[in-house]
Design an enzyme around this catalytic site. Structure first.
Site, short mmCIF file in Angstrom:
data_model
loop_
_atom_site.label_atom_id
_atom_site.label_comp_id
_atom_site.label_asym_id
_atom_site.label_seq_id
_atom_site.Cartn_x
_atom_site.Cartn_y
_atom_site.Cartn_z
N CYS A 198 75.85 33.29 24.02
CA CYS A 198 74.45 32.85 24.14
C CYS A 198 73.96 33.33 22.64
CB CYS A 198 73.80 33.69 24.97
SG CYS A 198 72.17 33.08 25.30
N THR A 452 57.14 32.87 46.86
CA THR A 452 57.15 31.76 47.49
C THR A 452 55.68 31.09 47.49
OG1 THR A 452 57.42 30.31 49.43
CG2 THR A 452 56.55 32.54 50.00
N TYR A 453 55.45 29.81 47.16
CA TYR A 453 54.22 29.22 47.21
C TYR A 453 53.98 28.43 48.30
CZ TYR A 453 54.73 30.96 42.60
OH TYR A 453 55.05 31.91 41.39
N ASN A 454 55.15 28.57 49.43
CA ASN A 454 54.91 27.57 50.44
C ASN A 454 54.89 26.10 50.02
OD1 ASN A 454 53.08 30.38 51.45
ND2 ASN A 454 55.09 29.70 52.64
N THR A 455 55.42 25.79 49.11
CA THR A 455 55.58 24.53 48.70
C THR A 455 57.08 23.88 48.33
OG1 THR A 455 55.15 24.70 46.36
CG2 THR A 455 53.36 24.61 47.88
N THR A 464 59.86 28.66 53.34
CA THR A 464 61.02 28.50 52.36
C THR A 464 62.07 29.52 52.57
OG1 THR A 464 60.09 29.69 50.42
CG2 THR A 464 59.94 27.24 50.67
N GLU A 529 59.72 24.86 40.07
CA GLU A 529 60.33 25.04 41.26
C GLU A 529 61.75 25.31 40.73
OE1 GLU A 529 58.01 23.34 44.98
OE2 GLU A 529 59.23 22.02 43.63
#
Length: 562
Positions: A198, A452-455, A464, A529
């Site tokens: 890297c 989480t953003y619940n999407t 999720t 995401e």
């Protein structure tokens, strides 16, 4: 927007409309520090950060701002820019004709991995002038500590809660209290990044090593470093590729005899190694490109004819059964999206009555997933290290081997989280040997696991948790770690084949990843995401490496007392 920066002018010239008090504070800062505009890295908007700093940081002492060593040779800076194709950099001219910020920052067109695709991701990194106050405040903090705002930090800016934990941990292990001298810390980071070739991390840490008065001769290669550092290389190699091979004899070898390590020194070194191994996965997985002032900045490599992702062995019955979970046109019910199919499976898992299974059945399901992992064979060749990377690498042919193919299963059994876990044993031991690091790491693990953003894509109000748990446990499975109370059949139900391919290559062979791998999974996911998934890869891998190392230390302390 790209900042227009005039060489030879004070940053105060860019603070239009500020009051007298702010002007005086700006002059105070720049006069006392001899602020070097080049240290600010022209690849991002210095003006935004300076305005933010000088108008919001009341009472900030110049002595506390770690600007680094100023470069006073302006003509040398101009020549540097001209050599790299940045036009009009004389004292009276501003930098013009620089690439637009969007092209500059998008990772995949300047990817350091073996393959480059010209069709880059639509969303790159979070811009400096983001409207997210939390992210921008964290950018300022990173800028103050690092003298630059790295693309790595801006990408993590999609998830400010995580970035906050990351910056605290990174600052602590590299610059905070600890037994290791500063140059040792940065050189250990170089050694860790070298295992995955890297160059992005190596270049950053080489600069930091020199800023901390490290011996420049060490940068010529491993043969020039002290014996004590070289003795660490074996555990570096094992942690990066086959951590299950680490045992108490490795710890004993490092802590006994001449040039020995104290346990507190070794604990800090192990954390740095694991952190930078995992960062390699994140950097390659997201396609982060080098900044303009680093080698290969604003450049890319041609597409390799050997570039490929992961292929499946179609002769394996177990694998062919799971291929139905790939979101290909033929596998989806008519009119149903990939995300809708995933949501349906998650609802089914929630609604189904939980039948209590025996430990034997749970073990069989784990072994089934483990065996399937071994059938995912990367066909892309290991890239040949460049000379300036190879100098930091020993035994370059030592790479990841599937845990299921380890042999001698009686000698190297599956790592059971029930017997040794981060929460019950690892956390306290890490804190005991290296004060506060356990708490910092625990915050980072917990934040990532619960983030989480619940999407999902365009879908809102989504639970999720099952999906996130499947990803985390699958990564641990790649390293032979089994969570005894988890039903591993959920991995095959919730993780489509391309996603499992991607997880394996980024976790185990990050230097071989290409854009095809990134594009092939969960096509309806937002870019942020996918960054979130890569954060989970980073932290689950980090935790897995630490579990093996901490267990070995515990066994050494138990059976080999001083």
């Amino acid at each position: 927007m790209f900042a227009e920066f005039y060489w030879g002018h004070s940053p105060i010239d860019y603070l239009d409309g500020t009051d007298t008090e702010t002007q005086e504070k700006a002059a105070y800062v720049t006069d006392d520090i001899d602020l070097d505009p080049f240290c600010m890295n022209v690849s991002y908007s210095c003006q935004i950060l300076l305005e933010r700093l000088l108008t919001t940081r009341d009472g900030y002492s110049p002595a506390l701002i770690p600007w680094g060593k100023p470069t006073k040779d302006l003509s040398g800076m101009c020549q540097w820019c001209q050599d790299r194709g940045v036009a009009n950099t004389s004292h009276e001219h501003r930098i013009r004709d620089c690439p637009s910020e969007s092209n500059l920052h998008h990772g995949w067109d300047l990817l350091m991995a073996p393959a480059i695709d010209n069709d880059i991701v639509d969303n790159g990194i979070v811009p400096v002038d983001t409207e997210d106050d939390e992210a921008q405040s964290l950018f300022v903090d990173a800028f103050l500590h690092n003298n630059r705002l790295e693309h790595l930090i801006q990408l993590m800016g999609y998830h400010p809660k995580y970035l906050d934990c990351f910056l605290k941990t990174q600052q602590f292990i590299l610059r905070g209290d600890g037994p290791l001298p500063q140059p040792y810390r940065h050189y250990i980071a170089i050694m860790a990044a070298g295992r995955h070739q890297c160059s992005y991390l190596i270049n950053i840490q080489r600069t930091e090593f020199l800023l901390q008065d490290g011996d420049e001769r060490w940068l010529n290669g491993l043969e020039h470093i002290p014996t004590k550092l070289m003795n660490l290389y074996e555990i570096n190699k094992l942690m990066a590729h086959r951590p299950w091979l680490i045992n108490k004899s490795h710890i004993e070898k490092l802590t006994r005899g001449e040039d020995n390590w104290s346990l507190s020194e070794l604990m800090q070194a192990i954390v740095i190694l694991a952190q930078f191994h995992a960062l390699c996965s994140f950097i390659y997985g997201c396609g982060i490109n080098p900044e303009i002032d680093h080698e290969d900045g604003h450049s890319s490599r041609p597409m390799s004819v050997t570039d490929a992702s992961v292929v499946e062995n179609s002769s394996s019955p177990g694998l062919s059964q799971n291929s139905s979970h790939s979101c290909t046109p033929n596998s989806l019910p008519e009119g149903q999206s990939c995300i809708e199919q995933l949501l349906k499976r998650m609802r089914q898992l929630t609604e189904e009555a939980q039948v209590e299974m025996t430990q034997e059945e749970l073990l069989k399901r784990f072994q089934r997933v483990e065996d399937q992992n071994a059938e995912l064979v990367p066909v892309a060749k290991q890239p040949s290290p460049q000379a300036d990377i190879l100098r930091y690498v020993d035994d370059a042919d030592f790479v990841y081997q599937d845990f299921a193919k380890r042999g001698h299963t009686a000698e190297i059994p599956t790592f059971r989280a029930l017997d040794y876990s981060w929460e019950d044993q690892g956390f306290s031991l890490a804190n005991r040997l290296y004060s506060d690091i356990g708490s910092l790491l625990d915050d980072k693990f917990t934040t990532t696991y619960n983030l989480t953003y619940n999407t999902m894509g365009q879908k809102a109000n989504v639970d999720t948790s099952a999906f996130r748990r499947a990803i985390w446990n699958y990564i641990h499975c790649l390293f032979g770690i089994r969570h005894d109370d988890y039903d591993y059949s959920e991995v095959n139900q919730l993780l489509e084949r391309p996603l499992k391919n991607y997880i394996k290559i980024v976790t185990c062979f990050p230097e071989r990843v290409c854009k095809k791998d990134y594009d092939s999974y969960m096509r309806e996911f937002e870019h942020s995401e996918k960054v979130h998934i890569n954060l989970m890869l980073l932290e689950a891998r980090l935790q897995g490496e630490l579990l093996y190392a901490l267990r070995a230390i515990m066994k050494y302390m138990t059976y080999c007392p001083s």
